[in-house]
Motif scaffolding. Structure first.
Motif, PDB file in Angstrom:
ATOM      1  N   ILE A  84      49.776  35.734  39.101  1.00 24.05           N
ATOM      2  CA  ILE A  84      49.638  34.988  37.853  1.00 24.05           C
ATOM      3  C   ILE A  84      50.497  35.632  36.762  1.00 24.05           C
ATOM      4  O   ILE A  84      51.175  34.960  36.008  1.00 24.05           O
ATOM      5  N   SER A  85      50.443  36.957  36.716  1.00 21.68           N
ATOM      6  CA  SER A  85      51.165  37.685  35.677  1.00 21.68           C
ATOM      7  C   SER A  85      51.697  38.975  36.280  1.00 21.68           C
ATOM      8  O   SER A  85      50.936  39.787  36.794  1.00 21.68           O
ATOM      9  N   GLY A  86      53.023  39.147  36.244  1.00 19.29           N
ATOM     10  CA  GLY A  86      53.614  40.365  36.761  1.00 19.29           C
ATOM     11  C   GLY A  86      54.876  40.085  37.543  1.00 19.29           C
ATOM     12  O   GLY A  86      55.297  38.931  37.711  1.00 19.29           O
ATOM     13  N   LYS A 102      39.713  34.940  33.579  1.00 16.83           N
ATOM     14  CA  LYS A 102      41.093  35.410  33.422  1.00 16.83           C
ATOM     15  C   LYS A 102      41.234  36.317  32.203  1.00 16.83           C
ATOM     16  O   LYS A 102      41.993  37.294  32.239  1.00 16.83           O
ATOM     17  N   GLU A 106      43.021  39.970  32.015  1.00 17.00           N
ATOM     18  CA  GLU A 106      44.121  40.256  31.096  1.00 17.00           C
ATOM     19  C   GLU A 106      43.817  41.472  30.229  1.00 17.00           C
ATOM     20  O   GLU A 106      44.709  42.261  29.915  1.00 17.00           O
ATOM     21  N   GLN A 109      44.477  44.460  32.347  1.00 21.17           N
ATOM     22  CA  GLN A 109      45.920  44.561  32.550  1.00 21.17           C
ATOM     23  C   GLN A 109      46.583  45.181  31.321  1.00 21.17           C
ATOM     24  O   GLN A 109      47.446  46.066  31.448  1.00 21.17           O
ATOM     25  N   ASN A 110      46.184  44.759  30.148  1.00 23.15           N
ATOM     26  CA  ASN A 110      46.744  45.330  28.917  1.00 23.15           C
ATOM     27  C   ASN A 110      46.401  46.810  28.775  1.00 23.15           C
ATOM     28  O   ASN A 110      47.222  47.605  28.320  1.00 23.15           O
ATOM     29  N   LYS A 113      48.696  48.628  31.173  1.00 19.42           N
ATOM     30  CA  LYS A 113      50.070  48.639  30.660  1.00 19.42           C
ATOM     31  C   LYS A 113      50.218  49.638  29.516  1.00 19.42           C
ATOM     32  O   LYS A 113      51.236  50.306  29.398  1.00 19.42           O
ATOM     33  N   GLN A 120      49.546  44.049  37.209  1.00 21.78           N
ATOM     34  CA  GLN A 120      49.763  42.634  37.489  1.00 21.78           C
ATOM     35  C   GLN A 120      48.412  41.953  37.725  1.00 21.78           C
ATOM     36  O   GLN A 120      47.423  42.626  38.030  1.00 21.78           O
ATOM     37  N   ILE A 121      48.422  40.654  37.618  1.00 24.88           N
ATOM     38  CA  ILE A 121      47.210  39.882  37.915  1.00 24.88           C
ATOM     39  C   ILE A 121      47.532  38.935  39.059  1.00 24.88           C
ATOM     40  O   ILE A 121      48.518  38.197  39.005  1.00 24.88           O
ATOM     41  N   TYR A 123      45.688  35.981  41.711  1.00 23.96           N
ATOM     42  CA  TYR A 123      44.539  35.064  41.760  1.00 23.96           C
ATOM     43  C   TYR A 123      44.229  34.689  43.203  1.00 23.96           C
ATOM     44  O   TYR A 123      45.105  34.284  43.958  1.00 23.96           O
ATOM     45  N   TYR A 130      40.149  36.830  39.911  1.00 18.15           N
ATOM     46  CA  TYR A 130      41.403  37.388  39.416  1.00 18.15           C
ATOM     47  C   TYR A 130      41.404  38.873  39.747  1.00 18.15           C
ATOM     48  O   TYR A 130      40.508  39.607  39.333  1.00 18.15           O
TER      49      TYR A 130
END
Length: 163
Positions: A84-86, A102, A106, A109-110, A113, A120-121, A123, A130
């Motif tokens: 999804i993110s990454g 989600k 996130e 994930q933040n 980071k 990364q996320i 799914y 997630y």
């Protein structure tokens, strides 16, 4: 009134059936011991008690086997996930969090980071979860070492093999 009488009669019957259960076992045990004694007397032998035989302790020199690479014994969960993110997942990934929302994923994930990780996320549509991936690797051994380091802060970290 009839209900009360039926209830009392039921309780009396229950007490009558349960009160005589313990005497049967002791009667069987006494009969067994008496039969054993008669058997021993008829054969001319004495009743022997069970004797525990203990083998002598033999000392041997200790050998040490050091396992350098134990990558084959590491448990890995296999799931069909989509990023999804990454940047994308490699063969083996270290998952440090699983969320049904989600926004929670996130947030973690933040946090990762900000700590300097390329989080990364992913799914999993089958489970509607997630997965927050802290690191991803090509081989299993490197992923296992990384997972062990992450377990100091994330004790439930696990390895994911993406289908």
């Amino acid at each position: 009134m009839k209900k009360l009488m039926v209830l009392c009669a039921g309780m009396c019957m229950l007490m009558a059936f349960t009160s005589c259960g313990g005497s049967k076992e002791s009667a069987y045990r006494k009969a067994y011991e008496k039969a054993k004694a008669q058997e021993a007397a008829n054969s001319g032998q004495s009743i022997e008690e069970d004797v525990t035989v203990v083998a002598p302790v033999v000392t041997r020199p200790a050998t040490q086997n050091t396992v350098v690479d134990n990558g084959d014994n590491v448990s890995v969960r296999q799931e069909a996930v989509s990023v999804i993110s990454g940047a994308g997942l490699r063969n083996f990934s270290v998952v440090v969090g699983s969320f049904s929302l989600k926004t929670n994923a996130e947030g973690l994930q933040n946090t990762l980071k900000a700590a300097g990780y390329d989080a990364q996320i992913a799914y999993n549509s089958e489970r509607n979860m997630y997965r927050v991936v802290a690191a991803t690797y090509d081989n299993k051994l490197d992923a296992a070492r990384s997972r062990d380091q992450f377990r100091s802060q994330y004790p439930d970290a696990w390895l994911l093999f993406a289908k």
